[in-house]
Design an enzyme around this catalytic site. Structure first.
Site, PDB file in Angstrom:
ATOM      1  N   LYS A   4       0.882  -1.182   0.000  1.00  0.00           N
ATOM      2  CA  LYS A   4       0.000   0.000   0.000  1.00  0.00           C
ATOM      3  C   LYS A   4       0.909   1.217   0.000  1.00  0.00           C
ATOM      4  CE  LYS A   4      -1.609   3.029   2.382  1.00  0.00           C
ATOM      5  NZ  LYS A   4      -1.555   4.328   1.677  1.00  0.00           N
ATOM      6  N   GLY A  54      -4.140   3.511  -2.131  1.00  0.00           N
ATOM      7  CA  GLY A  54      -5.377   3.954  -1.484  1.00  0.00           C
ATOM      8  C   GLY A  54      -5.053   4.683  -0.209  1.00  0.00           C
ATOM      9  N   GLY A  76      -4.812   5.422   3.857  1.00  0.00           N
ATOM     10  CA  GLY A  76      -4.383   4.613   4.988  1.00  0.00           C
ATOM     11  C   GLY A  76      -5.533   4.083   5.804  1.00  0.00           C
ATOM     12  N   VAL A 115      -7.533   1.168   2.882  1.00  0.00           N
ATOM     13  CA  VAL A 115      -6.673   0.079   2.373  1.00  0.00           C
ATOM     14  C   VAL A 115      -5.643  -0.322   3.447  1.00  0.00           C
ATOM     15  CG1 VAL A 115      -5.003  -0.589   0.607  1.00  0.00           C
ATOM     16  CG2 VAL A 115      -6.993   0.766  -0.027  1.00  0.00           C
ATOM     17  N   GLY A 116      -4.983   0.683   4.049  1.00  0.00           N
ATOM     18  CA  GLY A 116      -3.972   0.382   5.076  1.00  0.00           C
ATOM     19  C   GLY A 116      -4.590  -0.329   6.269  1.00  0.00           C
ATOM     20  N   GLU A 137       9.154   1.828  10.869  1.00  0.00           N
ATOM     21  CA  GLU A 137      10.219   2.817  10.612  1.00  0.00           C
ATOM     22  C   GLU A 137       9.563   4.186  10.744  1.00  0.00           C
ATOM     23  OE1 GLU A 137      13.248   2.168  10.340  1.00  0.00           O
ATOM     24  OE2 GLU A 137      13.329   0.057   9.790  1.00  0.00           O
ATOM     25  N   CYS A 158      13.437  11.479   7.334  1.00  0.00           N
ATOM     26  CA  CYS A 158      13.370  10.978   8.714  1.00  0.00           C
ATOM     27  C   CYS A 158      14.733  11.078   9.391  1.00  0.00           C
ATOM     28  CB  CYS A 158      12.901   9.539   8.710  1.00  0.00           C
ATOM     29  SG  CYS A 158      13.866   8.511   7.592  1.00  0.00           S
ATOM     30  N   GLU A 180       9.331  16.605  15.412  1.00  0.00           N
ATOM     31  CA  GLU A 180       9.803  16.456  14.035  1.00  0.00           C
ATOM     32  C   GLU A 180       9.054  17.457  13.151  1.00  0.00           C
ATOM     33  OE1 GLU A 180       8.523  12.971  11.808  1.00  0.00           O
ATOM     34  OE2 GLU A 180      10.603  12.627  11.216  1.00  0.00           O
TER      35      GLU A 180
END
Ligand code: NAD
Length: 471
Positions: free
Chosen positions: A169, A200, A202, A205-206, A244, A278, A378
């Protein structure tokens, strides 16, 4: 204008069941460049069904057969490096400098996985006990937009090496890159069902991949908030997870550092991928005794990081991926000023002459303390915080005073001392004297930066389960 309506399921391009249309906007010119039909839960279930069906056969393939597929995948992705680079530049404003590097890494990740596969002992024996490393099952691979093609290839390479079938995905913001990758996958002629891809959102589909009982493992790259959710929701079906997540990497300059080299390098590390990385070294820890020199060196070096058209090879900082990301970065710059940090270069708003598009001004704050919001959260934009310290011990304490622990950097002339400092940092990767890359070294974070590791044998093991047979 490109229109993308298909996913890749069971070795074929299939029309999307989901009907939501997403408009892809080039953030450098604020103009729509493609329409993509987003998949839904039904598309995800079909893809999982195909991967489940293909798993028993693929799990039995030999190491050599999988190595052959990895080499083939490398060839087909390498052949489309230019197309992928253009898609990255147009779709999310990655600079051509950065995008071409990332796409090359994406192609090479298959060769690195092949090398690691040959190094990994898949069978071990102790007396009468035999331990084999078995593919964990169907894996869901969920990726972020900031280097989507690389994350897809990296995860796919490790999963294939391990003998897992997958449903990818990709980020919904990466439909153009994904479209190019689908052509590559088709050309590689993997056995049907081994690699399925559904673009798609999150939360449909996720989320379906995370809760589907036929998915054994989720390998995810993205934010802490979504990572936490995957861990929590995946627990119901005992998902194995690799996460991650984000970072706020410290870059420690020791007091014997050569600033003429270290400052341009530090700016390069902070503004990596226009700051949307990141691993970006966004907290620059400098000895108080050299603070004035550091400030002068930053002001001198900043002109080597021009902002502008990402397709121009000279551009070092492109636009933010979306207007939303532009606003996020602005809000952090405002917060930094409100909390008492001083803007050394950059600041609020668009760079002069770049009012159209999602461009921000590369910004360096001084007089930052590590408890400020801009030093703890962040930002995911080209914003660097300079924090002064007195002793090596204090630098180590500040560096570790973060909920993140993805990457760290240490620079100094005395290598032994740099190593001593590095060995006390709580981060998954620490680079001494600059940005370093080793595709076989583990990649991943301590603390909120994630769970598990990618790259090399560590990345393949994340898709394997040990099975012991005792006689
Ligand atoms: P994000 O978490 O918003 O999205 C990442 C992916 O997760 C997308 O594909 C998204 O559609 C999907 N997703 C969203 N909600 C979901 C849900 N409920 N269930 C399953 N999947 C869901 O992150 P982003 O904005 O795309 O990426 C930026 C973040 O990624 C930053 O925090 C950055 O540090 C992190 N990142 C980490 C690494 C690393 O290697 N550690 C690399 C790149 C980016």
């Amino acid at each position: 204008m490109k229109t993308i309506t298909q996913h890749y399921i069971d070795g074929a391009f299939v029309e999307s069941h989901g009907r939501e249309v997403m408009v892809s906007v080039n953030p450098a010119i604020d103009t729509a460049i493609a329409y993509a039909m987003l998949g839904d839960e039904e598309d995800a279930r079909r893809a999982v069904g195909a991967a489940r069906h293909a798993f028993p056969g693929f799990a039995r393939t030999s190491r050599e057969e999988r190595a052959t597929l990895l080499r083939r995948l490398h060839e087909v992705v390498a052949a489309r490096i230019d197309d992928l680079t253009v898609a990255m530049v147009d779709e999310y404003g990655g600079t051509v400098q950065f995008s071409s590097l990332i796409v090359r890494m994406a192609a090479d990740s298959f060769l690195h996985a092949e090398k690691a596969l040959h190094q990994l002992p898949l069978v071990r024996t102790w007396g009468q006990t035999t331990v084999t490393l078995e593919p964990v099952g169907v894996a869901g691979l969920i990726t972020a937009w900031n280097s989507n093609a690389l994350f897809v290839c990296l995860k796919l390479a490790s999963a294939i090496a391990a003998g897992c079938t997958v449903v990818v995905k990709p980020s919904e913001l990466s439909a153009l890159q994904t479209h190019v990758l689908l052509k590559c996958l088709h050309e590689a002629q993997l056995p049907p069902g081994v690699c399925n891809v559904v673009t798609g959102r999150g939360d449909d589909v996720g989320a379906e991949l995370v809760r589907n009982p036929d998915v054994a493992k989720i390998s995810f790259t993205g934010s802490v908030a979504v990572g936490e959710r995957i861990m929590r929701d995946g627990a119901a079906t005992m998902k194995r997870v690799t996460l991650e997540l984000g970072g706020k990497s410290p870059n420690i300059l020791l007091d014997d550092v050569a600033l003429d080299k270290a400052i341009p390098t530090a700016l390069g590390i902070a503004f990596l991928n226009s700051g949307q990385a990141c691993a970006a070294g966004t907290r620059l820890l400098v000895p108080k005794s050299r603070l004035n020199e550091v400030k002068r060196a930053i002001v001198d070096a900043i002109s080597a990081f021009p902002v502008g058209d990402p397709a121009d090879p000279k551009t070092a900082v492109g636009p933010m991926v979306t207007q939303k990301q532009y606003e996020r970065v602005q809000s952090y710059i405002q917060k930094g000023i409100a909390e008492g940090a001083e803007v050394l270069v950059g600041g609020e708003g668009h760079p002069p002459g770049l009012e159209k598009g999602c461009f921000v001004r590369p910004t360096v704050f001084v007089n930052v303390t590590n408890d400020m919001t801009i030093a703890q959260e962040e930002i995911f934009g080209p914003v660097l915080c300079v924090i002064a310290y007195e002793t090596d011990e204090e630098a180590i304490r500040i560096a570790n005073d973060s909920r993140y622990g993805l990457h760290a950097f240490v620079s100094g002339t005395n290598l032994e001392r740099a190593r001593r400092v590095a060995s006390q940092l709580r981060a998954g990767r620490i680079a001494i004297n600059g940005m370093r890359d080793d595709p076989q070294a583990p990649w991943g974070g301590f603390k909120y930066s994630g769970v598990g590791r990618e790259f090399g044998t560590y990345g393949i093991e994340a898709f394997l389960e040990p099975r012991a047979i005792l006689e």
